[in-house]
Design a protein around this motif. Sequence first.
Motif, short mmCIF file in Angstrom:
data_model
loop_
_atom_site.label_atom_id
_atom_site.label_comp_id
_atom_site.label_asym_id
_atom_site.label_seq_id
_atom_site.Cartn_x
_atom_site.Cartn_y
_atom_site.Cartn_z
N LEU A 58 0.85 -1.27 0.03
CA LEU A 58 -0.11 -0.02 0.00
C LEU A 58 0.70 1.21 0.02
N ALA A 59 2.28 1.09 0.06
CA ALA A 59 2.92 2.33 0.02
C ALA A 59 4.24 2.02 -0.52
N ARG A 60 4.95 2.74 -1.02
CA ARG A 60 6.41 2.56 -1.65
C ARG A 60 7.57 2.63 -0.74
N ARG A 61 7.22 3.65 0.47
CA ARG A 61 8.30 3.93 1.50
C ARG A 61 7.57 3.90 2.76
N VAL A 62 7.76 3.44 3.71
CA VAL A 62 7.09 3.57 4.91
C VAL A 62 8.17 3.87 6.15
N VAL A 63 8.01 4.97 6.99
CA VAL A 63 9.07 5.42 7.97
C VAL A 63 8.24 5.44 9.21
N VAL A 64 8.96 5.13 10.40
CA VAL A 64 8.30 4.99 11.73
C VAL A 64 9.42 6.29 12.48
N VAL A 65 8.71 7.22 13.05
CA VAL A 65 9.48 8.28 13.60
C VAL A 65 9.11 8.50 14.99
N ARG A 66 10.08 8.42 16.06
CA ARG A 66 9.77 8.95 17.39
C ARG A 66 9.60 10.42 17.22
N LEU A 67 8.37 11.11 17.82
CA LEU A 67 8.09 12.37 17.68
C LEU A 67 8.84 13.13 18.73
N ALA A 68 9.39 12.69 19.68
CA ALA A 68 10.08 13.43 20.86
C ALA A 68 11.50 14.15 20.30
N ASP A 69 12.30 13.24 19.25
CA ASP A 69 13.43 13.69 19.14
C ASP A 69 13.60 13.44 17.45
N GLU A 70 12.45 13.19 16.63
CA GLU A 70 12.53 12.94 15.14
C GLU A 70 13.52 11.75 14.90
N THR A 71 13.67 11.02 15.61
CA THR A 71 14.55 9.81 15.21
C THR A 71 13.86 8.86 14.64
N VAL A 72 14.33 8.04 13.55
CA VAL A 72 13.69 7.16 12.55
C VAL A 72 14.20 5.75 13.31
N ILE A 73 12.87 5.06 13.58
CA ILE A 73 13.27 3.93 14.22
C ILE A 73 13.14 2.70 13.37
N TYR A 74 12.38 2.87 12.37
CA TYR A 74 12.25 1.93 11.44
C TYR A 74 12.21 2.77 9.90
N ASP A 75 12.94 2.08 8.80
CA ASP A 75 12.80 2.42 7.50
C ASP A 75 13.39 1.35 6.80
N ARG A 76 12.68 0.53 6.00
CA ARG A 76 13.29 -0.65 5.42
C ARG A 76 14.16 -0.46 4.23
N VAL A 77 13.51 0.96 3.57
CA VAL A 77 14.36 1.48 2.44
C VAL A 77 15.73 2.07 2.71
N GLY A 78 15.77 2.74 3.89
CA GLY A 78 16.96 3.60 4.61
C GLY A 78 17.59 2.44 5.24
N ASP A 79 17.34 1.25 5.38
CA ASP A 79 18.09 0.17 6.16
C ASP A 79 18.23 0.53 7.63
N VAL A 80 16.82 1.03 8.24
CA VAL A 80 16.98 1.37 9.77
C VAL A 80 15.98 0.44 10.25
N ASN A 81 16.33 -0.26 11.42
CA ASN A 81 15.51 -1.11 11.82
C ASN A 81 16.07 -1.21 13.53
N LEU A 82 15.93 -0.22 14.29
CA LEU A 82 16.43 -0.39 15.55
C LEU A 82 15.77 -1.44 16.62
N PRO A 83 16.53 -1.91 17.38
CA PRO A 83 15.87 -2.79 18.25
C PRO A 83 15.02 -2.36 19.21
N PRO A 84 14.00 -3.11 19.78
CA PRO A 84 12.97 -2.72 20.54
C PRO A 84 13.53 -1.72 21.85
N GLU A 85 14.60 -2.07 22.26
CA GLU A 85 15.05 -1.62 23.44
C GLU A 85 15.55 0.10 23.13
N SER A 86 15.77 0.26 21.89
CA SER A 86 16.11 1.65 21.58
C SER A 86 15.05 2.63 21.07
N TRP A 87 13.66 1.96 20.99
CA TRP A 87 12.51 2.64 20.79
C TRP A 87 12.20 3.62 21.84
#
Length: 87
Positions: A58-87
């Motif tokens: 349903l989307a060509r790119r999906v990114v999950v961002v932590r709003l407090a500091d704008e940190t990307v915690i998940y982005d398959r295209v950008g090869d970002v997949n932080l472990p749960p303890e870093s969320w």
Amino acid sequence: MTATATERRTADGLTHPWPDDRYEVRCDRESPFTGSRDRYHYAKNAVESAKALERAGLARRVVVVRLADETVIYDRVGDVNLPPESW
């Protein structure tokens, strides 16, 4: 379902029972659709939603961002997949 900013305000001064949103799922979609942003309180729900959108195509790119500091915690295209303890 999360509450919008308008739904959080109450005339009687009581705090709203819904917690503040802390994560945002941002989607880039194919034309003619532009994009979408959905907010979540829990990182787990945001990441699961992002992965489901990708699996469904349903989307060509999906990114999950932590709003407090704008940190990307998940982005398959950008090869970002932080472990749960870093969320």
